[in-house]
Design an enzyme around this catalytic site. Structure first.
Site, PDB file in Angstrom:
ATOM      1  N   LYS A  21       0.840  -1.209   0.000  1.00 41.75           N
ATOM      2  CA  LYS A  21       0.000   0.000   0.000  1.00 41.75           C
ATOM      3  C   LYS A  21       0.869   1.251   0.000  1.00 41.75           C
ATOM      4  CE  LYS A  21      -2.779   2.544   3.334  1.00 41.75           C
ATOM      5  NZ  LYS A  21      -4.104   2.695   2.722  1.00 41.75           N
ATOM      6  N   HIS A 648     -31.045   2.071   7.978  1.00 46.09           N
ATOM      7  CA  HIS A 648     -30.468   2.634   6.747  1.00 46.09           C
ATOM      8  C   HIS A 648     -29.696   1.554   6.007  1.00 46.09           C
ATOM      9  CE1 HIS A 648     -27.942   4.816   4.002  1.00 46.09           C
ATOM     10  NE2 HIS A 648     -26.867   4.385   4.625  1.00 46.09           N
ATOM     11  N   HIS A 701     -21.341  10.541  -2.636  1.00 41.19           N
ATOM     12  CA  HIS A 701     -20.010  10.063  -3.017  1.00 41.19           C
ATOM     13  C   HIS A 701     -19.245  11.108  -3.817  1.00 41.19           C
ATOM     14  CE1 HIS A 701     -22.518   6.485  -2.368  1.00 41.19           C
ATOM     15  NE2 HIS A 701     -21.453   6.096  -1.702  1.00 41.19           N
ATOM     16  N   CYS A 733     -26.299   8.626   1.990  1.00 37.88           N
ATOM     17  CA  CYS A 733     -25.554   7.887   3.024  1.00 37.88           C
ATOM     18  C   CYS A 733     -24.941   8.908   3.965  1.00 37.88           C
ATOM     19  CB  CYS A 733     -24.487   7.020   2.347  1.00 37.88           C
ATOM     20  SG  CYS A 733     -23.679   5.848   3.462  1.00 37.88           S
TER      21      CYS A 733
HETATM   22  N1  GLN Z   1     -24.725   5.941  10.118  1.00 44.17           N
HETATM   23  C1  GLN Z   1     -23.632   5.648   9.248  1.00 44.17           C
HETATM   24  C2  GLN Z   1     -23.042   6.921   8.673  1.00 44.17           C
HETATM   25  O1  GLN Z   1     -23.769   7.823   8.455  1.00 44.17           O
HETATM   26  C3  GLN Z   1     -24.045   4.734   8.119  1.00 44.17           C
HETATM   27  C4  GLN Z   1     -22.879   4.372   7.242  1.00 44.17           C
HETATM   28  C5  GLN Z   1     -23.212   3.405   6.150  1.00 44.17           C
HETATM   29  O2  GLN Z   1     -24.331   3.256   5.749  1.00 44.17           O
HETATM   30  N2  GLN Z   1     -22.232   2.722   5.620  1.00 44.17           N
HETATM   31  O3  GLN Z   1     -21.883   7.012   8.390  1.00 44.17           O
HETATM   32 ZN    ZN Z   2     -24.983   4.178   3.909  1.00 47.66          ZN
END
Ligand code: GLN
Ligand code: ZN
Length: 765
Positions: A21, A648, A701, A733
């Site tokens: 790495k 989620h 992202h 996210c």
């Molecule tokens: N609660 C987490 C965050 O907001 C969820 C992360 C995920 O879904 N990978 O980072």
């Molecule tokens: Zn997520």
């Protein structure tokens, strides 16, 4: 073959201390030039080969090493470079083009990456569209020669087989599969011929696709492709390697025109052994038996492994046998030796790549020389495992009792959803289309530095607590200012959503160097679940309660769900997987109750790993999903009706699991959707979903800040299939990878969109 041999399928690339790495990152940052970088990588390869030889491996893989990813290597070998990166017309693809495909370039986006079967390793998805396959260089041959010239090792080139390769690629219609295969196979033939000319004895063609559900037409492809390869290089011995599961079409597979078959006798649920015993094994083929777990971190009970091998040699003779790990060791860390800080009891019961290869060579010796020859090693392995089994960490009576009497633990909410909904509406008085976020907020260098200081002991607990509180306060204010309806504390105290809980629950151990490659140079260090998992003390209550004390708006408590914790850890293998799952679920149930008791009214339990944990074979899905749902419900069902449970998931391929999602009976689910709205919406056209739901309205992202118009449009499309009364507005996210300068305007746009949508709805009414 004249006698049993030991072998390996692939060795970790990253090095004991992630030297690989570090080299990559030095090259990428311009600190090293290509010559320096290539020298280091060659050195790494040779060190790894040398090590395998010293560990007693007879047939050593070459060409499994990669500068990024083996699927990308295969694509580049065959000239499958996406158009936006294409510059070379002939000859090898340059190193910079290779990395650009994986990582993107200013003017061209990177190729997509996706999980490699059921592992947490991500490969680069080959893009076929518009390319004309050609052999850019004979990569396996190059590495074969290197090992031979530099070390005198007569290696076994490892190649990703054409059928699996094509199945993993995109940019073609299913009906064009044959077209592409016919283009690729002549190139594979040339590779094989040149290997034969160079004197290669065995070549390993990886075809893990054979361990999935294989259709008749796929099998036809296997027959014709391998017949062609065999004709092209008749002196070359082809080992057709499968792993990660049992081969369903066992009789067809063992009849394929190759010289050896590699089977996984660990992750096969006993199915490969049963097939072997029932149908036998052809005398004229080599059986490469994967008997040492290549996916987990535990030392093997060599007594049991010897028994397994003797069952195998009852069918196949020792002369036709190769003993090896069940899969490439790419998915396990390098060596246990550097883990001096672990409890010796635990350290003694672990085996990473190097220790596993040692086990392979011990077992090979047992077949060759008889069990007496390895008596001491066998005894020692049994003893080490017994010791851990008998330790107090694996005998936590109350935890075991609960898991053994699960039926006595309620896993349904008190009331049905409609009833809960009324109470929750009454309690929260949220506007229609409430806005919220997923949990984490920017993990700035400052946040990370604070955690480091505290861990090193440079900061006292009080100092660190103060810092966390200040962060929380700052962001509660920001969220209120923006006008979000449901707030979060920001997860500043968490380095990683699994590691954090691993450090607080008993039964988990953290290692120092047990890294595995996740994608590219990115490595992860999953915690090891070694004992019974027990709740010790509240893990998240302090931060949530503090955040709630600062605002009138509800603040969601934030937990990682049982399936995700299990899937992103190395799990113990001495008890059934579902027991570990339920232990985690019950520990989280305590946390949920503790949050509720302290006045937290909404609790989110994230399950981003639920879908990726689906077994490879569809026949096993139901069982998996039933257990996953049960675990989630065990963790969440004990709360009062008016406490709102959120979950989620960050993916949108929902079709396969929509029933399971419904069965979770979460009051609110937030899912990723920005990049795949259309697809997701069609799921809701076909399935009724009644609980509340938030579809991600912008992609987190990317650093790009969305406009409120875009968000309004996105929501409007979703409202064609979902009722505004059940709809929430949230990002895809967590926001931990984003900067504050990106987060604030994006959330402002989101809240603005919500206002205008509400207005639009009230006009309609
Ligand atoms: N609660 C987490 C965050 O907001 C969820 C992360 C995920 O879904 N990978 O980072
Ligand atoms: Zn997520």
């Amino acid at each position: 073959m004249t006698e049993v041999k030991s072998s390996n399928l692939g060795y970790p690339r990253i090095g004991e201390k992630r030297e690989w790495k570090k080299a990559l990152e030095k090259y990428w940052s311009g600190k090293w030039d290509q010559a320096r970088f290539s020298r280091e990588m060659e050195h790494r390869r040779l060190v790894h080969l040398q090590k395998q030889r010293e560990l007693g491996i007879d047939v050593i893989p070459v060409g499994d090493f990669s500068l990024y990813d083996h699927v990308l290597d295969t694509a580049v070998t065959f000239g499958l470079v996406p158009e936006r990166f294409r510059s070379e017309k002939e000859g090898p693809v340059s190193l910079d083009t290779y990395f650009a495909i994986a990582r993107g370039r200013q003017d061209a986006v990177a190729s997509e990456m996706t999980k490699w079967f059921n592992t947490n390793y991500h490969y680069i998805v080959p893009e076929l569209e518009g390319s004309e396959p050609r052999l850019t260089e004979n990569r396996p041959l190059h590495y074969y020669k290197e090992a031979k010239e530099k070390l005198g090792i007569d290696g076994k080139p490892v190649i990703l087989g054409p059928i699996t390769f094509l199945k993993l690629a995109k940019g073609y219609e299913e009906s064009e599969f044959g077209y592409w295969l016919n283009k690729l196979v002549p190139l594979y033939e040339q590779v094989a011929q040149e290997l034969q000319e160079a004197g290669v004895k065995w070549v390993q063609f990886d075809e893990p696709i054979l361990a999935l559900e294989v259709s008749d037409s796929d099998l036809e492809w296997f027959r014709s492709v391998y017949a062609a390869l065999n004709d092209a290089a008749p002196e070359l011995n082809i080992l057709l390697q499968t792993y990660f599961e049992a081969v369903d079409r066992y009789q067809d597979v063992i009849d394929l025109p190759v010289q050896g078959i590699g089977l996984d006798f660990v992750s096969d649920q006993g199915r490969n052994l049963a097939s072997l015993e029932k149908h036998g094994f052809p005398e004229n083929k080599v059986l490469a038996a994967g008997v040492i777990d290549g996916r987990n971190v535990w030392r093997s009970n060599l007594q049991e492994k010897s028994e397994l091998l003797s069952k195998i040699t009852d069918v196949a003779s020792p002369q036709q046998l190769i003993v090896q790990p069940s899969a490439s060791l790419l998915h396990v860390p390098v060596t246990v030796q550097n883990e001096e800080e672990l409890d010796p009891l635990l350290q003694g019961a672990l085996a990473f790549a190097d220790e596993k290869l040692n086990e392979v060579s011990v077992l090979t010796r047992a077949v060759r020389e008889g069990s007496k020859a390895v008596e001491a090693e066998v005894k020692e392995s049994v003893h080490a495992i017994d010791q851990l089994n008998q330790s107090s960490s694996r005998n936590v009576k109350d935890v075991q009792k609960n898991v053994n009497h699960l039926t006595e633990i309620r896993s349904d909410r008190n009331s049905v959803y409609q009833k809960r909904r009324e109470l929750q509406e009454e309690r929260f008085q949220l506007p229609v289309l409430p806005t919220t976020t997923i949990g984490s907020l920017p993990q700035t260098t400052e946040v990370r530095k604070a955690r480091r200081n505290w861990r090193k002991g440079e900061w006292s607990d009080e100092h660190y607590d103060r810092f966390l509180k200040d962060e929380i306060k700052e962001w509660i204010d920001i969220q209120e200012e923006i006008g979000l309806d449901v707030l979060i504390h920001g997860e500043f105290e968490r380095n990683d959503m699994v590691e954090y809980f691993g450090e607080k629950l008993s039964g988990f151990a953290a290692t120092k160097f047990a890294w595995v490659q996740s994608y590219g140079s990115r490595c992860v260090k999953p915690p090891i679940i070694y004992g019974d998992v027990r709740f010790e003390e509240p893990m998240t209550v302090k931060e949530s309660v503090y955040a709630q004390s600062l605002t009138e708006k509800p603040v969601k408590g934030m937990l990682t769900g049982p399936v995700t914790i299990l899937n992103w850890s190395f799990e113990r293998d001495d008890i059934a997987k579902e027991k570990v799952l339920y232990q985690i679920a019950l520990a989280l149930r305590h946390e949920v109750e503790a949050l509720e008791a302290e006045g937290i009214a909404m609790i989110q339990v994230d399950e981003p790993a639920l879908r990726e944990g689906l077994p490879l074979k569809q026949v096993d899905w139901k069982d998996y999903l039933d257990k996953a749902v049960h675990a989630f419900k065990l963790a969440t069902a004990s709360v009062k009706d008016e406490t709102q449970i959120h979950t989620h998931m960050c993916y949108s391929e929902f079709k396969d699991i929509i029933e399971a999602i419904r069965a979770l009976d979460a009051d609110v689910i937030a899912i990723e959707a920005a990049r795949s709205h259309g697809e997701l919406i069609s799921v809701f056209e076909d399935h009724v979903y009644e609980n509340e739901i938030g579809l991600g309205v912008y992609d987190i992202h990317s650093p790009r800040v969305p406009t409120s118009e875009e968000i309004t449009n996105t929501v409007n499309r979703a409202l064609q299939v979902l009722n505004p009364k059940q709809f929430w507005i949230n990002p895809d996210c967590g926001l931990k990878t984003r900067k504050k300068e990106e987060v604030v305007p994006a959330l402002e746009a989101m809240v603005k969109a919500a206002y205008s949508l509400r207005q639009q709805l009230s006009v309609k009414q």
